[in-house]
Enzyme design. Structure first.
Site, PDB file in Angstrom:
ATOM      1  N   ASP A  10      12.486  -2.556 -70.768  1.00 25.91           N
ATOM      2  CA  ASP A  10      11.396  -2.459 -69.798  1.00 25.91           C
ATOM      3  C   ASP A  10      11.273  -1.028 -69.272  1.00 25.91           C
ATOM      4  O   ASP A  10      11.186  -0.782 -68.075  1.00 25.91           O
ATOM      5  CB  ASP A  10      11.622  -3.428 -68.639  1.00 25.91           C
ATOM      6  CG  ASP A  10      10.354  -3.632 -67.804  1.00 25.91           C
ATOM      7  OD1 ASP A  10       9.252  -3.411 -68.339  1.00 25.91           O
ATOM      8  OD2 ASP A  10      10.470  -4.001 -66.623  1.00 25.91           O
TER       9      ASP A  10
ATOM     10  N   GLY B 134       6.441  -6.853 -59.938  1.00 24.96           N
ATOM     11  CA  GLY B 134       6.199  -8.235 -60.343  1.00 24.96           C
ATOM     12  C   GLY B 134       7.431  -9.093 -60.370  1.00 24.96           C
ATOM     13  O   GLY B 134       7.330 -10.322 -60.279  1.00 24.96           O
ATOM     14  N   MET B 135       8.590  -8.464 -60.538  1.00 26.33           N
ATOM     15  CA  MET B 135       9.820  -9.254 -60.646  1.00 26.33           C
ATOM     16  C   MET B 135      10.728  -9.124 -59.439  1.00 26.33           C
ATOM     17  O   MET B 135      11.536 -10.020 -59.185  1.00 26.33           O
ATOM     18  CB  MET B 135      10.605  -8.833 -61.902  1.00 26.33           C
ATOM     19  CG  MET B 135       9.921  -9.174 -63.204  1.00 26.33           C
ATOM     20  SD  MET B 135      10.988  -8.817 -64.615  1.00 26.33           S
ATOM     21  CE  MET B 135      11.262  -7.079 -64.435  1.00 26.33           C
ATOM     22  N   ALA B 136      10.651  -8.013 -58.697  1.00 32.18           N
ATOM     23  CA  ALA B 136      11.639  -7.789 -57.654  1.00 32.18           C
ATOM     24  C   ALA B 136      11.076  -6.873 -56.580  1.00 32.18           C
ATOM     25  O   ALA B 136      10.000  -6.298 -56.723  1.00 32.18           O
ATOM     26  CB  ALA B 136      12.904  -7.179 -58.259  1.00 32.18           C
TER      27      ALA B 136
ATOM     28  N   LEU C 128      11.504  -0.435 -49.779  1.00 30.61           N
ATOM     29  CA  LEU C 128      11.196   0.786 -50.504  1.00 30.61           C
ATOM     30  C   LEU C 128      10.059   0.600 -51.510  1.00 30.61           C
ATOM     31  O   LEU C 128       9.292   1.524 -51.778  1.00 30.61           O
ATOM     32  CB  LEU C 128      12.444   1.305 -51.243  1.00 30.61           C
ATOM     33  CG  LEU C 128      13.631   1.711 -50.351  1.00 30.61           C
ATOM     34  CD1 LEU C 128      14.820   2.108 -51.207  1.00 30.61           C
ATOM     35  CD2 LEU C 128      13.236   2.847 -49.412  1.00 30.61           C
ATOM     36  N   GLY C 129       9.953  -0.589 -52.083  1.00 32.37           N
ATOM     37  CA  GLY C 129       8.905  -0.857 -53.063  1.00 32.37           C
ATOM     38  C   GLY C 129       9.107  -2.226 -53.658  1.00 32.37           C
ATOM     39  O   GLY C 129      10.167  -2.851 -53.524  1.00 32.37           O
TER      40      GLY C 129
ATOM     41  N   VAL D 163      12.630  -3.788 -53.773  1.00 31.78           N
ATOM     42  CA  VAL D 163      13.763  -2.890 -53.543  1.00 31.78           C
ATOM     43  C   VAL D 163      13.801  -2.534 -52.061  1.00 31.78           C
ATOM     44  O   VAL D 163      12.782  -2.147 -51.475  1.00 31.78           O
ATOM     45  CB  VAL D 163      13.648  -1.618 -54.403  1.00 31.78           C
ATOM     46  CG1 VAL D 163      14.841  -0.708 -54.170  1.00 31.78           C
ATOM     47  CG2 VAL D 163      13.520  -1.965 -55.884  1.00 31.78           C
TER      48      VAL D 163
END
Length: 453
Positions: free
Chosen positions: A148, A26-28, A22-23, A30
């Site tokens: 965040d 920088g950290m993860a 899905l997207g 989905v």
């Protein structure tokens, strides 16, 4: 787990089957996944592999995921599960299982609005911001700071419902992960970091409100309040520089919204909104166009150019919502100078003005009977009907030479004097005529008696 091999890959010992990406950030990343146990679609966020190497991070992330799972709010993406996936090479990939929101991220919505309009409409931006603050209000009540907030972490469903996600991830990143910090990894997103975060100080709920202010600035103007070539330069601007007003970039932004953003972006947390609830109430007040006694509710002033017409044609003031800031407090409504509507009977003349009406100067009383006309009815030698001396009675008024007195007799008195004079003259004439008749009879009688004898 690498990109391109996610389809058909499963996590949680085969429970969550990944379907498509899905997207990613920088950290993860989905993924849309299928929960084989509960027969539903879910969203699975897998953190990058390097994060799974830190044991302290994994423990902190596990506890934060448990805290987020207790949050139940309309504007918060629910967390169902968390764990880590161990690959064939022994690398661990932490993941969290969340509610699947059918829609788009706020970042994608904003990008579309910037392309078509240049920025998001103010009403829509304030509505989304109020929903984000409502979610933060619930998390702050549980002692959980997001750390965040940014458009990429906000989802907008196909029905327009705003959902905030990724609670707890940023806090886990900032809790004792020394090796990551030493390698120069930037924790969070620099463009939305509060000054205290940029300085490495302790943060609280007011740090999230600063990030919300950055997000609102971007929604209104299509640009970030601070940007730069490096994370260090951006952090320096957050600490030292003052952001411009959104209205300098988008002329449709009102002074009330400028004041709202300015207070949210104060450097000192003590000068921002005290809570997410307070900021949400002010956002809703500005969005509703309410007017109060504080600067946030100051709206574009109403300019009235004409005097008498403005009394009837000027619209009522609704007046533009309140945050302390550069915007001065609204002034009370005062129409522009001009001819005013006269009060009732302001021009009505006094009962007896200086220029009196027709009865103010009584006309001169005419002679009851002019001498020439009256004498024509009597033969020569007849005594004058009027004595040469003035008749007894009230003196006739002489010519008026001085100023008129303020009090005048009633009009009826003017005719009473004339009527009285006529009556007196008539009585005198009658007496004279009667006397003449008597004298004539007496003379005739004496003549007759003399001739008989």
């Amino acid at each position: 787990m690498t990109e391109g091999t996610t389809e058909g890959h499963s996590l949680g010992h085969g429970r969550y089957v990944l379907q498509r990406l899905l997207g990613q950030g920088g950290m993860a990343a989905v993924h849309l996944a299928y929960d084989t146990v509960l027969d539903r679609q879910v969203a699975v966020k897998t953190l990058h592999t390097e994060l799974g190497r830190e044991a302290s991070f994994k423990e902190r992330f596990r506890r934060e995921a448990q805290a987020v799972a207790r949050l139940q709010h309309t504007n918060i993406v629910s967390v169902f599960d968390s764990g880590e996936d161990v690959g064939p090479d022994g690398t661990a990939t932490p993941y969290i299982v969340m509610e699947f929101v059918e829609g788009r991220s706020l970042k994608d919505v904003l990008d579309e609005q910037v392309t078509t309009r240049g920025a998001m409409p103010t009403e829509q931006a304030l509505k989304i911001t109020a929903a984000v603050l409502s979610a933060l209000e619930a998390s702050h009540d549980q002692g959980l700071v997001h750390r965040d907030i940014k458009p990429a972490n906000v989802m907008v469903s196909t029905k327009g419902v705003v959902k905030v996600m990724d609670f707890g991830i940023a806090r886990a990143l900032q809790s004792g992960v020394t090796s990551m910090t030493q390698t120069g990894m930037v924790v969070g997103t620099p463009q939305y970091l509060s000054p205290e975060q940029a300085l490495g100080k302790s943060v609280d709920a007011r740090s999230d409100l600063y990030s919300v202010g950055c997000m609102l600035f971007e929604l209104l103007s299509g640009q970030l309040p601070f940007d730069g070539d490096s994370a260090f330069s951006i952090a320096y601007k957050h600490v030292q520089e003052t952001p411009p007003a959104p209205s300098t970039l988008n002329g449709a932004v009102t002074p009330a919204v400028d004041a709202l953003v300015a207070q949210a972006l104060r450097k000192d947390p003590a000068h921002r909104f005290p809570t997410a609830e307070a900021m949400r109430e002010e956002v809703e007040r500005v969005a509703a166009g309410e007017q109060g006694n504080t600067p946030l509710q100051a709206s574009t002033p109403l300019v009235i150019g004409e005097g008498p017409r403005s009394v009837h044609a000027a619209p009522s003031l609704t007046n533009f919502p309140p945050v302390g800031g550069a915007t001065p407090p609204p002034q009370p409504y005062r129409p522009a100078p001009g001819p005013q509507t006269p009060p009732p009977y302001a021009q009505t003349p006094a009962p007896f003005p200086q220029a009196p009406p027709q009865f103010a100067k009584p006309p001169q009383t005419p002679q009851p009977f002019p001498q020439p006309q009256f004498q024509q009815g009597f033969p020569q030698g007849t005594p004058q009907p009027f004595p040469q001396q003035p008749m007894p009675g009230p003196p006739m008024p002489g010519p008026m030479t001085g100023p008129m007195p303020m009090a005048y007799p009633p009009p009826a008195n003017n005719s009473n004097g004339c009527s009285t004079a006529l009556i007196v003259v008539g009585v005198i004439v009658g007496v004279i005529v009667l006397a003449i008749i008597i004298v004539a009879i007496a003379v005739a009688g004496s003549t007759t008696g003399t001739s008989t004898y």
